[in-house]
Write a protein that holds these residues in place. Structure first.
Motif, PDB file in Angstrom:
ATOM      1  N   LEU A  73      36.481  -9.673   1.399  1.00  0.00           N
ATOM      2  CA  LEU A  73      37.120  -9.445   2.695  1.00  0.00           C
ATOM      3  C   LEU A  73      36.476 -10.272   3.811  1.00  0.00           C
ATOM      4  O   LEU A  73      37.099 -10.515   4.842  1.00  0.00           O
ATOM      5  CB  LEU A  73      37.061  -7.959   3.064  1.00  0.00           C
ATOM      6  N   MET A  74      35.223 -10.687   3.597  1.00  0.00           N
ATOM      7  CA  MET A  74      34.505 -11.420   4.638  1.00  0.00           C
ATOM      8  C   MET A  74      35.152 -12.768   4.931  1.00  0.00           C
ATOM      9  O   MET A  74      35.367 -13.139   6.093  1.00  0.00           O
ATOM     10  CB  MET A  74      33.051 -11.635   4.211  1.00  0.00           C
ATOM     11  N   TRP A  75      35.480 -13.527   3.884  1.00  0.00           N
ATOM     12  CA  TRP A  75      35.978 -14.898   4.094  1.00  0.00           C
ATOM     13  C   TRP A  75      37.359 -14.905   4.746  1.00  0.00           C
ATOM     14  O   TRP A  75      37.578 -15.665   5.703  1.00  0.00           O
ATOM     15  CB  TRP A  75      35.959 -15.665   2.776  1.00  0.00           C
ATOM     16  N   PRO A  76      38.319 -14.091   4.302  1.00  0.00           N
ATOM     17  CA  PRO A  76      39.592 -14.014   5.037  1.00  0.00           C
ATOM     18  C   PRO A  76      39.406 -13.508   6.468  1.00  0.00           C
ATOM     19  O   PRO A  76      40.137 -13.917   7.364  1.00  0.00           O
ATOM     20  CB  PRO A  76      40.430 -13.027   4.202  1.00  0.00           C
ATOM     21  N   CYS A  77      38.421 -12.615   6.664  1.00  0.00           N
ATOM     22  CA  CYS A  77      38.155 -12.127   8.019  1.00  0.00           C
ATOM     23  C   CYS A  77      37.713 -13.267   8.929  1.00  0.00           C
ATOM     24  O   CYS A  77      38.233 -13.430  10.041  1.00  0.00           O
ATOM     25  CB  CYS A  77      37.088 -11.034   7.978  1.00  0.00           C
ATOM     26  N   LEU A  78      36.752 -14.081   8.463  1.00  0.00           N
ATOM     27  CA  LEU A  78      36.279 -15.218   9.266  1.00  0.00           C
ATOM     28  C   LEU A  78      37.396 -16.221   9.514  1.00  0.00           C
ATOM     29  O   LEU A  78      37.564 -16.727  10.635  1.00  0.00           O
ATOM     30  CB  LEU A  78      35.102 -15.898   8.561  1.00  0.00           C
TER      31      LEU A  78
END
Length: 394
Positions: free
Chosen positions: A300-305
């Motif tokens: 979820l971190m990479w799509p969030c960034l």
């Protein structure tokens, strides 16, 4: 051009209608990625050919930008939006009856033309009607565009599962056009967009700053179109289900919505937007690096960034363009030029990424390429000193 000031309540109603219209500007493209596996199971599509479903409507948007302002001046902006919503609605609904890749691509191109006609005139409308809150209202408008993408990406797989048909998953979004059409036509005639017979017709083709703004917008939008087209298929290849991959894309676009609302409000405190732009581009670079190096970890971190970066970059690219000119019509013409050239540049990116996937067997090299593009954009940001705007565009 004399600016017509709206009172508070009609202005809110107009902004609400604009939001509903904006929700229709991405579902025709955003619903395809999460359903691509099912579509390819029914219709013969290589990844390169599938990329045309995103590339061609974006290219159509670019071409249509150049005559969108003239169409709105001839028909009147109110009727232009009505026509555009009808085109988008018909193109989207037609997907219920598609039997070939050519028909699917044709529906995507038709929707792209309708989208472009709206996007060509909205910046001028917002600058003229909401002059004291341009950045905030542009943020709301662009956020609504991304909100439409989030809704379609997240729920298209669910619709397909419930109905057993990917065609319904693509076509159901015509309902959004119907709702927007009803609310837009309910706007009082005197409150529809202002027709300016004395609009300044100016060509920006010979202006180097206009080209810099257009290239910057195009490269930023290339990241958006590639992620929109290939993020869900990328995770499906990693073993995710279509529904989970669609929800991940929906999460990314939800982050875009959040950033699209917050970033212009933060940037509105200063006319110098460079620091904000650099931060946004840094977030995008970090997101792409995460997709490459650890897509299954902190998934979820990479799509969030990526969502926070892309979501803020889209409205800020247009706001920086509008900052160069005070006159609403001329600023509208500049943003139409910027979007026209920019979408032509961005439209190529899904095809290139699809070709990379076909030839190298992985999307990682496409993400590396986009990371390098974003690094180049950081250097371009340094040129956007507001003290020199008048010198670059008179």
């Amino acid at each position: 051009m004399e600016t017509v000031r709206t009172t508070a309540r009609p202005a809110l109603l107009l902004m609400f209608a604009i939001v509903l219209v904006a929700l229709n500007l991405r579902p025709s493209m955003a619903a395809i990625g999460p359903l691509l596996s099912a579509i390819r199971g029914d219709i013969e599509l290589s990844f390169s050919l599938a990329s045309l479903l995103t590339m061609l409507p974006v290219m159509a948007m670019g071409v249509a930008m150049f005559f969108g302002i003239r169409v709105s001046q001839r028909l009147g902006e109110h009727r232009t939006v009505v026509l555009s919503l009808l085109i988008i609605g018909v193109a989207t609904a037609s997907r219920l009856f598609l039997d070939s890749a050519a028909e699917l691509i044709l529906s995507a191109v038709l929707a792209g033309v309708g989208i472009a006609l709206i996007q060509a005139l909205m910046p001028a409308l917002i600058k003229s009607r909401f002059r004291d809150n341009v950045a905030l209202c542009m943020g709301l408008y662009v956020t609504s565009i991304m909100g439409g993408a989030a809704i379609a990406a997240a729920f298209a797989p669910l619709v397909m599962i419930r109905t057993g048909s990917w065609r319904v998953g693509l076509a159901v979004w015509a309902a959004l056009a119907v709702v927007a059409l009803i609310f837009w036509m309910a706007q009082p005639a005197q409150q529809s967009l202002i027709e300016s017979k004395s609009a300044t017709r100016q060509s920006f083709f010979n202006n180097s700053r206009a080209w810099l703004l257009a290239i910057f917008f195009g490269l930023g939008t290339a990241s958006y179109t590639c992620v929109l087209a290939w993020l869900a298929p990328y995770y499906v290849e990693k073993g995710w289900s279509e529904q989970d991959a669609g929800l991940l894309l929906g999460f990314l676009t939800a982050m875009e919505v959040l950033s699209g609302l917050a970033t212009p409000a933060i940037a509105n405190r200063s006319r110098d937007r460079r620091l904000v732009l650099v931060v946004l581009l840094g977030l995008i670079m970090a997101g792409f690096c995460g997709l490459i190096l650890g897509p299954q970890y902190l998934s979820l971190m990479w799509p969030c960034l990526l969502g926070l970066g892309i979501g803020g970059l889209f409205p800020m690219s247009l706001i920086v363009s509008m900052d160069h000119l005070d006159h609403p019509q001329r600023a509208g013409s500049l943003t139409a030029f910027v979007q026209g050239i920019g979408y032509l540049i961005a439209g190529v990116s899904p095809l290139l990424a699809g070709m990379i996937r076909d030839h190298l067997g992985s999307f990682e090299w496409a993400w590396w390429g986009l990371t390098a593009v974003v690094a180049l954009m950081i250097l371009m940001v340094l040129r956007f000193d507001p003290r020199h705007y008048a010198r670059h565009i008179h």
